[in-house]
Design an enzyme around this catalytic site. Sequence first.
Site, PDB file in Angstrom:
ATOM      1  CG  ASP A 139      -1.749  -1.288   1.225  1.00  0.00           C
ATOM      2  OD1 ASP A 139      -1.879  -1.881   2.284  1.00  0.00           O
ATOM      3  OD2 ASP A 139      -2.221  -1.692   0.153  1.00  0.00           O
ATOM      4  CD  GLU A 182      -7.063   1.682  -3.560  1.00  0.00           C
ATOM      5  OE1 GLU A 182      -7.400   0.625  -2.981  1.00  0.00           O
ATOM      6  OE2 GLU A 182      -7.229   2.807  -3.059  1.00  0.00           O
TER       7      GLU A 182
HETATM    8  O1  TRH Z   1       1.578  -2.597  -5.142  1.00  0.00           O
HETATM    9  P1  TRH Z   1       0.278  -3.060  -5.562  1.00  0.00           P
HETATM   10  O2  TRH Z   1       0.190  -4.466  -5.917  1.00  0.00           O
HETATM   11  O3  TRH Z   1      -0.674  -2.608  -4.391  1.00  0.00           O
HETATM   12  C1  TRH Z   1      -1.696  -3.355  -3.973  1.00  0.00           C
HETATM   13  C2  TRH Z   1      -2.926  -2.516  -3.720  1.00  0.00           C
HETATM   14  O4  TRH Z   1      -2.710  -1.448  -2.901  1.00  0.00           O
HETATM   15  C3  TRH Z   1      -3.952  -3.433  -3.196  1.00  0.00           C
HETATM   16  O5  TRH Z   1      -5.077  -2.719  -2.803  1.00  0.00           O
HETATM   17  C4  TRH Z   1      -3.389  -4.227  -2.028  1.00  0.00           C
HETATM   18  O6  TRH Z   1      -4.326  -4.992  -1.504  1.00  0.00           O
HETATM   19  C5  TRH Z   1      -2.201  -5.008  -2.504  1.00  0.00           C
HETATM   20  O7  TRH Z   1      -1.254  -4.098  -2.904  1.00  0.00           O
HETATM   21  C6  TRH Z   1      -1.581  -5.890  -1.474  1.00  0.00           C
HETATM   22  O8  TRH Z   1      -0.253  -2.225  -6.833  1.00  0.00           O
HETATM   23  P2  TRH Z   1      -0.532  -0.659  -6.867  1.00  0.00           P
HETATM   24  O9  TRH Z   1      -1.567  -0.288  -5.844  1.00  0.00           O
HETATM   25  O10 TRH Z   1      -0.800  -0.314  -8.242  1.00  0.00           O
HETATM   26  O11 TRH Z   1       0.815   0.029  -6.395  1.00  0.00           O
HETATM   27  C7  TRH Z   1       1.981  -0.041  -7.159  1.00  0.00           C
HETATM   28  C8  TRH Z   1       2.723   1.269  -7.051  1.00  0.00           C
HETATM   29  O12 TRH Z   1       3.959   1.153  -7.719  1.00  0.00           O
HETATM   30  C9  TRH Z   1       1.977   2.439  -7.687  1.00  0.00           C
HETATM   31  O13 TRH Z   1       2.098   3.573  -6.852  1.00  0.00           O
HETATM   32  C10 TRH Z   1       2.738   2.676  -8.985  1.00  0.00           C
HETATM   33  C11 TRH Z   1       4.112   2.284  -8.572  1.00  0.00           C
HETATM   34  N1  TRH Z   1       5.038   1.927  -9.637  1.00  0.00           N
HETATM   35  C12 TRH Z   1       6.162   2.679  -9.784  1.00  0.00           C
HETATM   36  O14 TRH Z   1       6.357   3.672  -9.062  1.00  0.00           O
HETATM   37  N2  TRH Z   1       7.052   2.334 -10.755  1.00  0.00           N
HETATM   38  C13 TRH Z   1       6.868   1.281 -11.578  1.00  0.00           C
HETATM   39  O15 TRH Z   1       7.735   0.994 -12.451  1.00  0.00           O
HETATM   40  C14 TRH Z   1       5.671   0.515 -11.422  1.00  0.00           C
HETATM   41  C15 TRH Z   1       5.415  -0.656 -12.328  1.00  0.00           C
HETATM   42  C16 TRH Z   1       4.786   0.853 -10.436  1.00  0.00           C
END
Ligand code: TRH
Length: 391
Positions: free
Chosen positions: A23, A283
């Site tokens: 998160d 998310e």
């Molecule tokens: O990390 P996530 O899988 O987060 C999730 C959700 O919060 C979900 O609700 C929760 O239950 C689960 O975790 C355990 O995917 P999310 O939310 O998209 O977060 C990834 C973050 O990474 C987002 O802020 C974008 C960022 N990101 C980068 O900064 N650089 C990158 O190269 C990529 C691919 C992502």
Amino acid sequence: MLHAAARPTSLAIFCKVVDNYGDIGICWRLARQLRHEHDIAVTLWVDDLASFRRIWPAVDVDADAQAVDGVQVRHWRGQDGAFAPEDVADIVIEFFGVDIPPGYVAAMAQRTPRPAWINYEGLSAEAWVEGCHRLPSMHPRLPLTKHFFFPGFTDRTGGLLRERALLDARDRFQADPAAQAAFLARLGVAPAEMDAFRVSLFCYPEAPVAPLFDAWRDGGRPLTCLVPEGVARVPVEAFLGGAAVPGAQATRGALTLRVVPFMRQDDYDRLLWACDLNVVRGEDSWVRAQWAGKPFIWHIYPQDENLHHVKLRAFLQRSAEGLPGLTAFSLRWNGAGHPDMDGSAADWRPLWTSLQAELPAITQRNAEWQARMLANGDLVGNLLAFVRSLP
Ligand code: TRH
């Protein structure tokens, strides 16, 4: 007086990183917006600094306390520790119902005036969210009330996170081919590939990536897929025939696959803006894809008893009505909508063909969706307005 939030100047967020970088993506975005747009002193308590550093390389993984982009970051090492009432912020946010250290909660109860206590919940398109948004919950022993705050897709929820300058920055970038080309060149995209259909890929390991690669390889049109390091490692390495390190790439048939660095959050937005289709997950990246204005496929975080399928369907019902290609592709990508739950057994060629044919209609729908989401206000503004309204 019950709450210190009539004019809040300080706020604490307690964030536990589930899975790899759970998160922190949402919490970091929330923290920065509160600091930069509302001049609130934010303290972000995080249990896993290494995961945090993946999305924000300036983070020092060894520091107990550090300032990062104007936010006070504290390493949340455990539940022990004594706190004084003056350590407590005007607003205290627990993320997804994490347990705040008991010593901190005790200090919240001793503080005059009391802080506003918010449980920030997960984003869902399900109808029940409206009924639970803003509900109070009294502490069983202490004179404290926490309130549930739900992000969401209607004006009876908290809305979506969106920085004030986000859409202008996106529009400028998308109207500037040279800036896009320079950004993509930094990721290794060759000039000859600039006209290829571009996809960014971010998903959980369960996604049926290998057969989708087959469909792209056999497709008529050149397609470049950009996959950040560490994502879908097994099928990516199988396609490459080697290690999935940044810079690795291979072309087979119409598909060129490129591994790019896992980039900082701001650059990830640019990646979404520069692609023709984004595969996103969880998310935060899901919400960013909605603001990017490009077609996207959502890989929802898998839950026990396929609870996530209910959430997926709720979102598709709200956003993809009359778009059968998008709906079929999304369901199958998430192992839903077919007796054979495992999408890796599917033939992705017809699914991809139908999705492709629908892309103009999806783009049009996304623009309408965005206008609706904008009308709900931005989550941080809604959160502060709610907190100010508390007695
Ligand atoms: O990390 P996530 O899988 O987060 C999730 C959700 O919060 C979900 O609700 C929760 O239950 C689960 O975790 C355990 O995917 P999310 O939310 O998209 O977060 C990834 C973050 O990474 C987002 O802020 C974008 C960022 N990101 C980068 O900064 N650089 C990158 O190269 C990529 C691919 C992502």
